[in-house]
Design a protein around this motif. Sequence first.
Motif, PDB file in Angstrom:
ATOM      1  N   GLY A   1       0.792  -1.221   0.000  1.00  0.00           N
ATOM      2  CA  GLY A   1       0.000   0.000   0.000  1.00  0.00           C
ATOM      3  C   GLY A   1       0.822   1.268   0.000  1.00  0.00           C
ATOM      4  O   GLY A   1       0.407   2.275   0.600  1.00  0.00           O
ATOM      5  N   GLY A   2       1.991   1.243  -0.679  1.00  0.00           N
ATOM      6  CA  GLY A   2       2.820   2.439  -0.740  1.00  0.00           C
ATOM      7  C   GLY A   2       3.583   2.729   0.537  1.00  0.00           C
ATOM      8  O   GLY A   2       4.057   3.858   0.745  1.00  0.00           O
ATOM      9  N   ARG A   3       3.758   1.702   1.395  1.00  0.00           N
ATOM     10  CA  ARG A   3       4.495   1.886   2.638  1.00  0.00           C
ATOM     11  C   ARG A   3       5.498   0.735   2.780  1.00  0.00           C
ATOM     12  O   ARG A   3       5.225  -0.396   2.382  1.00  0.00           O
ATOM     13  CB  ARG A   3       3.544   1.948   3.832  1.00  0.00           C
ATOM     14  CG  ARG A   3       2.452   3.006   3.643  1.00  0.00           C
ATOM     15  CD  ARG A   3       1.516   3.082   4.816  1.00  0.00           C
ATOM     16  NE  ARG A   3       2.062   3.880   5.912  1.00  0.00           N
ATOM     17  CZ  ARG A   3       1.948   5.212   5.994  1.00  0.00           C
ATOM     18  NH1 ARG A   3       1.328   5.894   5.037  1.00  0.00           N
ATOM     19  NH2 ARG A   3       2.440   5.861   7.034  1.00  0.00           N
ATOM     20  N   LEU A   4       6.664   1.041   3.360  1.00  0.00           N
ATOM     21  CA  LEU A   4       7.752   0.073   3.464  1.00  0.00           C
ATOM     22  C   LEU A   4       7.955  -0.367   4.900  1.00  0.00           C
ATOM     23  O   LEU A   4       7.895   0.448   5.830  1.00  0.00           O
ATOM     24  CB  LEU A   4       9.065   0.675   2.944  1.00  0.00           C
ATOM     25  CG  LEU A   4       9.107   1.164   1.504  1.00  0.00           C
ATOM     26  CD1 LEU A   4      10.521   1.652   1.172  1.00  0.00           C
ATOM     27  CD2 LEU A   4       8.677   0.080   0.538  1.00  0.00           C
ATOM     28  N   SER A   5       8.259  -1.664   5.060  1.00  0.00           N
ATOM     29  CA  SER A   5       8.634  -2.211   6.358  1.00  0.00           C
ATOM     30  C   SER A   5       9.764  -3.217   6.134  1.00  0.00           C
ATOM     31  O   SER A   5       9.867  -3.828   5.075  1.00  0.00           O
ATOM     32  CB  SER A   5       7.447  -2.905   7.029  1.00  0.00           C
ATOM     33  OG  SER A   5       6.405  -1.982   7.309  1.00  0.00           O
ATOM     34  N   GLY A   6      10.605  -3.374   7.158  1.00  0.00           N
ATOM     35  CA  GLY A   6      11.719  -4.305   7.065  1.00  0.00           C
ATOM     36  C   GLY A   6      13.014  -3.648   7.470  1.00  0.00           C
ATOM     37  O   GLY A   6      13.033  -2.583   8.102  1.00  0.00           O
ATOM     38  N   ARG A   7      14.116  -4.293   7.093  1.00  0.00           N
ATOM     39  CA  ARG A   7      15.446  -3.837   7.522  1.00  0.00           C
ATOM     40  C   ARG A   7      16.354  -3.663   6.316  1.00  0.00           C
ATOM     41  O   ARG A   7      16.320  -4.452   5.375  1.00  0.00           O
ATOM     42  CB  ARG A   7      16.034  -4.850   8.505  1.00  0.00           C
ATOM     43  CG  ARG A   7      17.499  -4.639   8.834  1.00  0.00           C
ATOM     44  CD  ARG A   7      17.910  -5.442  10.050  1.00  0.00           C
ATOM     45  NE  ARG A   7      17.317  -4.865  11.266  1.00  0.00           N
ATOM     46  CZ  ARG A   7      17.630  -5.269  12.501  1.00  0.00           C
ATOM     47  NH1 ARG A   7      18.504  -6.263  12.680  1.00  0.00           N
ATOM     48  NH2 ARG A   7      17.085  -4.698  13.550  1.00  0.00           N
ATOM     49  N   LYS A   8      17.195  -2.636   6.375  1.00  0.00           N
ATOM     50  CA  LYS A   8      18.187  -2.381   5.340  1.00  0.00           C
ATOM     51  C   LYS A   8      19.541  -2.179   6.015  1.00  0.00           C
ATOM     52  O   LYS A   8      19.659  -1.367   6.947  1.00  0.00           O
ATOM     53  CB  LYS A   8      17.801  -1.120   4.542  1.00  0.00           C
ATOM     54  CG  LYS A   8      18.394  -1.060   3.159  1.00  0.00           C
ATOM     55  CD  LYS A   8      17.722  -2.058   2.250  1.00  0.00           C
ATOM     56  CE  LYS A   8      18.136  -1.849   0.799  1.00  0.00           C
ATOM     57  NZ  LYS A   8      17.622  -2.904  -0.077  1.00  0.00           N
ATOM     58  N   ARG A   9      20.550  -2.893   5.531  1.00  0.00           N
ATOM     59  CA  ARG A   9      21.896  -2.787   6.111  1.00  0.00           C
ATOM     60  C   ARG A   9      22.807  -1.981   5.187  1.00  0.00           C
ATOM     61  O   ARG A   9      22.509  -1.746   4.028  1.00  0.00           O
ATOM     62  CB  ARG A   9      22.497  -4.171   6.342  1.00  0.00           C
ATOM     63  CG  ARG A   9      21.704  -5.044   7.308  1.00  0.00           C
ATOM     64  CD  ARG A   9      22.480  -6.295   7.653  1.00  0.00           C
ATOM     65  NE  ARG A   9      23.712  -5.980   8.385  1.00  0.00           N
ATOM     66  CZ  ARG A   9      24.790  -6.767   8.409  1.00  0.00           C
ATOM     67  NH1 ARG A   9      24.792  -7.901   7.716  1.00  0.00           N
ATOM     68  NH2 ARG A   9      25.854  -6.423   9.085  1.00  0.00           N
ATOM     69  N   PHE A  10      23.948  -1.534   5.755  1.00  0.00           N
ATOM     70  CA  PHE A  10      24.986  -0.804   5.026  1.00  0.00           C
ATOM     71  C   PHE A  10      24.403   0.456   4.372  1.00  0.00           C
ATOM     72  O   PHE A  10      24.598   0.706   3.183  1.00  0.00           O
ATOM     73  CB  PHE A  10      25.647  -1.705   3.983  1.00  0.00           C
ATOM     74  CG  PHE A  10      26.251  -2.957   4.562  1.00  0.00           C
ATOM     75  CD1 PHE A  10      27.267  -2.884   5.498  1.00  0.00           C
ATOM     76  CD2 PHE A  10      25.786  -4.210   4.193  1.00  0.00           C
ATOM     77  CE1 PHE A  10      27.825  -4.036   6.045  1.00  0.00           C
ATOM     78  CE2 PHE A  10      26.332  -5.368   4.732  1.00  0.00           C
ATOM     79  CZ  PHE A  10      27.357  -5.283   5.664  1.00  0.00           C
TER      80      PHE A  10
END
Length: 311
Positions: free
Chosen positions: A87-96
Motif C-alpha cells: 500500500g505504498g508503505r515500506l517495512s523491514g530492515r536495510k543494512r549498510f
Amino acid sequence: MTPIDAVGPVLARFRTAPTPRGEGRTPHNLAVLAAAAARDLDVARLAEAHLDATTILAELGGPAPAPGTCWGVWAAETGADPLHEAGGRLSGRKRFCSGAAGPCTHALVTVEGGRLFAIDLADSGIAVHAGEWHALGMRGSAAATVDLDDVPATEIGRPGAYLERPGFWHGAIAVAAAWFGGASGVAAPLRRAGRDGRLDAHGLAHLGAVDADLAAARAVLRDAATTLDTQPPGAWDVERRRALQVRAVVEAAVDSALTRSGRALGPAPLAGDAAHAQRVADLQVYVRQSHAERDLADLGALVPVDEDPLS
C-alpha cells in the motif's frame, strides 16, 4: 560522523540539472568527486551517493532533490527481514546504509522484486542503528542498519528499471573516480618524499610505478567521462564492459598506491600522520565495493573475439 555542512560544499559544485550532452557535466562531476576524495573519502562517499541518486531520479522520472537535502542510495540486499512494500508503505530492515547516521535527509532504497522507492528519513517509522560499524575505515560515512516500520514511500520507475538502465554502470564509474582520488591522496607522502630528495633508487622506482598507474587510471576515467558526456548510451553490455574496465584499472592503481607507498616509506607515515593513516584505512574499505576477481571474470566474459586495438 560526517555532518551535512562538510558534504554540502561538494554537492554545490556538482552540475546536476538535466542538460544536453556535450556540456562537460560528466567530466566536471567526476573531477569534483576525485578532488573531494583526495581530501576526505567519507565526504566523497556521501557526495557520490547523492550524485547517483540525483542521476537516478532524473533518469527514471522522479522528483529532483530539493536544495539543502542529501540523498543516499541503499541497495544492499543482505540479511534477514528484507524490505517489503504494501500500500505504498515500506517495512523491514536495510543494512549498510551510508549517511543514515549522518547527513542524509532522504534515500532511494531497493525492495524485493527489483523495485526502487524514495523515502524521507524524517519519518517517525525509521529507526537508525549506528553502533554496528566497527571498521576503522569509512567510519565517517555514517553507515548504519535502518529499520523501517510502515514508512510512506514513492516508487521510482517501473520494477527492474533501476538495474536495467545504462546509467547503473555510469554510477559505477563515478565510484571509481572517488577511488582514484583516494589513491592520489594516499600517494601524497610518497610524492613529497620524492620532491624533497628523501627517496633512494628503490623508493624512486616505487614512485615512478605509482605515477604511471595513476596516469593510466586518470586516462581511462577521462575517456569514459568524455564518452558518457558526448555519446548516447550503448547496449547494456557495452556500458557494463566500460565500467568494469575503468574500475579494474582504477583498482589496480589503488593497490599500487597503497602497497608501494608502504614499501617505499615504511611505517612512518602510518604512525606519525593521522590523516594519512585514516585515508589508508578508508581507502582499503571503500575499494572493497569492487567484487575483485568476480568483476574480472564478468569483464572477461564480455571481451569480444576480434576487436580493433585502437577502436
